[in-house]
Scaffold this active site. Structure first.
Site: not given
Ligand code: NAD
Length: 357
Positions: A138, A188, A220, A244, A248
């Protein structure tokens, strides 16, 4: 000595309604804390100010913590970020280097049926997502859209330095020590260099916490395990973008976004803890704003986190959390969670919590 002070920034939409509820609860347990209100977001823009006016910044500089509502109004959608209410949050995170985002996810007894998962999968669920908030893709540079040889292209850069990983890992391990002593680090590392560094640094920090169990999951797989066996997680620590998305996903396990608080902790120390910004994870909910139906739980529990992390006041934080839990256990609900039962308005639910403190 200066009185303990909280900057209260209600913001837009349901922000003022739920923040008012949180301030009532906060003041009921800690009458000594001064709560001073400031304008932020659309509420400031509508008065011809910027989204994060200088007076509000002065108030925050003076305070030990920020109790934040939410920002964002439909009429600003589509405008460039510096002209939108949400710009205030960007500036607050940057100015106070709020690098550690903590999101506790809990399913209160009696609310298992509200989850989109089977009740037996979420019964007793209690996990904490620790998300790195000021680094990663980001913020990494270069970050731009450009045209090269007549073709449009875009680039974002995932970038981490070891000290950024180390400090967020420490937040996770410290939090785990006060919980079930298990950290799951999500990355990852089969693809990303930043993830290889992430794993190496997290493992090095883990050696300082031999009493805490450390596991690593690829992002994943973590996304799958969160819906397959969520109650096996204790503390999840991960980088900005993975956090992020996963936070959620974790949030939806509880059935209502209106119940989930968050803390964003910075580098600044205050008298009894760390400076932080505390807010519901949901937004301004324009569809229900001004109707006195918003669920104030997330804001009230944000006030509890504020006491715990910025005032070192675990006792009153736990008192608020247990009052909320008992309110749900007694069958009381706001409208988004009420099924057969009559719903309480925002204020009525707040009073029910106050009675149980
Ligand atoms: P939202 O969270 O505002 O609303 C999503 C849904 O959840 C809506 O149906 C809403 O009614 C419901 N909801 C949210 N909080 C609730 C509560 N306390 N009680 C009952 N129901 C609740 O998300 P959105 O609609 O995507 O965004 C609306 C605005 O909020 C946008 O302008 C967005 O930019 C802003 N936003 C701000 C923040 C923040 O300030 N941190 C976070 C997310 C979104």
């Amino acid at each position: 000595m200066k009185a303990p002070e909280v900057a209260v920034l209600p913001g837009d939409g349901i922000g003022p309604e739920v923040t008012r509820a949180a301030v009532r609860v906060l003041r009921a347990v800690r009458g000594d804390i001064e709560c001073s209100e400031g304008l932020v977001g659309g509420a400031a823009l509508e008065r011809g100010l910027t989204a994060y006016p200088a007076e509000t910044r002065d108030l925050c500089d003076r305070a030990d913590a920020i109790l934040f509502g939410s920002v964002g109004l439909p009429q600003y959608d589509g405008k460039p970020l510096p002209e939108r209410p949400e710009f205030a949050l960007f500036l607050l995170r940057r100015d106070y280097e709020l690098y550690a985002n903590l999101r506790p996810v809990q399913v209160f007894p009696g609310l298992e049926d509200a989850s989109s998962l089977k009740p037996e999968l979420v019964r007793g669920l209690d996990l904490l997502v620790v998300r790195e908030l000021t680094g990663g893709i980001y913020f990494g540079q270069p970050k731009e859209q450009r045209t090269v040889e007549g073709v449009d292209e875009a680039v974002d850069t995932m970038f981490y330095r070891a000290p950024e990983i180390e400090r967020i890992a420490r937040v996770a391990f410290e939090a785990a020590r006060a919980r079930r002593r298990k950290v799951t680090s999500v990355d990852k590392q089969n693809i990303l260099e930043t993830s290889r560094l992430w794993r190496r640094v997290v493992d090095a920090v883990a050696r300082e916490y031999p009493d805490v169990r450390i596991d690593h999951l690829l992002v994943d797989n973590a996304a799958m395990q969160l819906v397959r066996r969520p109650s096996e997680f204790d503390v999840i620590v991960t980088e900005n973008m993975f956090g992020d998305i996963l936070s959620d996903e974790a949030a939806i396990l509880t059935g209502s976004i209106g119940t989930l608080p968050s803390a964003s902790l910075g580098t600044r120390r205050v008298a009894h803890g760390r400076f932080g910004l505390y807010e519901p994870i949901g937004g301004t909910a324009p569809d229900i704003a001004g109707k006195n139906v918003a669920n104030p739980t997330a804001a009230i529990l944000s006030a509890a986190l504020l006491l715990r992390y910025s005032f070192g006041d675990d006792a009153n934080a736990a008192c608020i959390e247990s009052a909320v839990e008992r309110t749900y256990a007694d069958g009381l609900r706001t409208s988004e969670l009420a099924r057969a039962t009559p719903a309480l308005p925002t204020q009525g639910f707040t009073e029910a919590v106050l009675e149980r403190l």
